[in-house]
Design a protein around this motif. Sequence first.
Motif, mmCIF file in Angstrom:
data_model
loop_
_atom_site.group_PDB
_atom_site.id
_atom_site.type_symbol
_atom_site.label_atom_id
_atom_site.label_comp_id
_atom_site.label_asym_id
_atom_site.label_seq_id
_atom_site.Cartn_x
_atom_site.Cartn_y
_atom_site.Cartn_z
ATOM 1 N N THR A 37 -35.733 34.147 20.472
ATOM 2 C CA THR A 37 -36.990 33.402 20.359
ATOM 3 C C THR A 37 -36.847 31.913 20.658
ATOM 4 O O THR A 37 -37.830 31.183 20.574
ATOM 5 C CB THR A 37 -37.582 33.536 18.944
ATOM 6 O OG1 THR A 37 -36.694 32.924 17.998
ATOM 7 C CG2 THR A 37 -37.815 35.003 18.575
ATOM 8 N N LYS A 115 -42.992 35.812 23.206
ATOM 9 C CA LYS A 115 -43.397 37.014 22.462
ATOM 10 C C LYS A 115 -43.545 38.186 23.432
ATOM 11 O O LYS A 115 -44.196 38.065 24.468
ATOM 12 C CB LYS A 115 -44.730 36.745 21.749
ATOM 13 C CG LYS A 115 -45.294 37.922 21.005
ATOM 14 C CD LYS A 115 -44.601 38.129 19.701
ATOM 15 C CE LYS A 115 -45.289 39.214 18.887
ATOM 16 N NZ LYS A 115 -44.459 39.665 17.793
ATOM 17 N N HIS A 176 -37.807 31.399 15.592
ATOM 18 C CA HIS A 176 -39.267 31.396 15.584
ATOM 19 C C HIS A 176 -39.755 32.821 15.294
ATOM 20 O O HIS A 176 -40.000 33.594 16.221
ATOM 21 C CB HIS A 176 -39.823 30.902 16.924
ATOM 22 C CG HIS A 176 -39.396 29.518 17.270
ATOM 23 N ND1 HIS A 176 -39.834 28.412 16.577
ATOM 24 C CD2 HIS A 176 -38.553 29.054 18.216
ATOM 25 C CE1 HIS A 176 -39.288 27.327 17.088
ATOM 26 N NE2 HIS A 176 -38.499 27.691 18.082
ATOM 27 N N GLU A 178 -42.491 34.144 14.569
ATOM 28 C CA GLU A 178 -43.761 34.548 15.187
ATOM 29 C C GLU A 178 -43.563 35.064 16.620
ATOM 30 O O GLU A 178 -44.433 35.738 17.156
ATOM 31 C CB GLU A 178 -44.764 33.379 15.161
ATOM 32 C CG GLU A 178 -44.433 32.228 16.084
ATOM 33 C CD GLU A 178 -43.402 31.229 15.546
ATOM 34 O OE1 GLU A 178 -43.181 30.217 16.222
ATOM 35 O OE2 GLU A 178 -42.816 31.464 14.471
ATOM 36 N N ASN A 182 -41.806 42.927 17.080
ATOM 37 C CA ASN A 182 -41.978 43.685 15.840
ATOM 38 C C ASN A 182 -41.376 45.081 15.884
ATOM 39 O O ASN A 182 -41.241 45.737 14.875
ATOM 40 C CB ASN A 182 -43.464 43.790 15.482
ATOM 41 C CG ASN A 182 -44.046 42.437 15.141
ATOM 42 O OD1 ASN A 182 -43.340 41.545 14.681
ATOM 43 N ND2 ASN A 182 -45.324 42.270 15.396
#
Length: 187
Positions: A37, A115, A176, A178, A182
């Motif tokens: 990230t 992401k 990070h 965020e 996932n």
Amino acid sequence: MVLEGLGRLALWLMGGWKLEGELPRIDKYVVIVAHHTSNWDFVVGAATKLILRLKIRFFGKHTLFYPPLGWLMRSLGGVAIERHKSINRVEQSAGEIRKADHFVLVITPEGTRSKVKRWKTGFYHIAQSADIPIVPISFDFGNKRVVFGEPMTMTGDQDRDFLEMHRFFLPHQPKHPELGCNGPFEE
């Protein structure tokens, strides 16, 4: 010794990072580092490489290999990849691994610091084609530690293997959170 000291100094300057666990004593394997990230992942990884005196290989987009950083990237084990070219990188990589006496390939399954919803699968197919294990390594920014996992032999059931690998990374905090993936194949 000087390079090892430089690696230790870097981790100390970043807040006293520790290495937890150890790498396997085998000649060939694919290392996956997740969750990727931040650019700081590279700094932690480079310092770890120096401390352990590892001879590793990693892929990076070709623009990272232009001056002034190109020499550094190559000296650290980097291999420039031109993403726009259509070649079979999986078989090319697996073939190089099979020919070598010692080969440790480091890959981030997300393939980017941005992401993403799912892992890329190239590392998995390289390991299967070269018949070598995958070793998960996590950069846990929350606890300032590099965590080495046990070698994992792929079963051929990609979904099951990905879930098992992803389970290893869950307790470790990326720089990070965020931006962390996932799940290995989240929709």
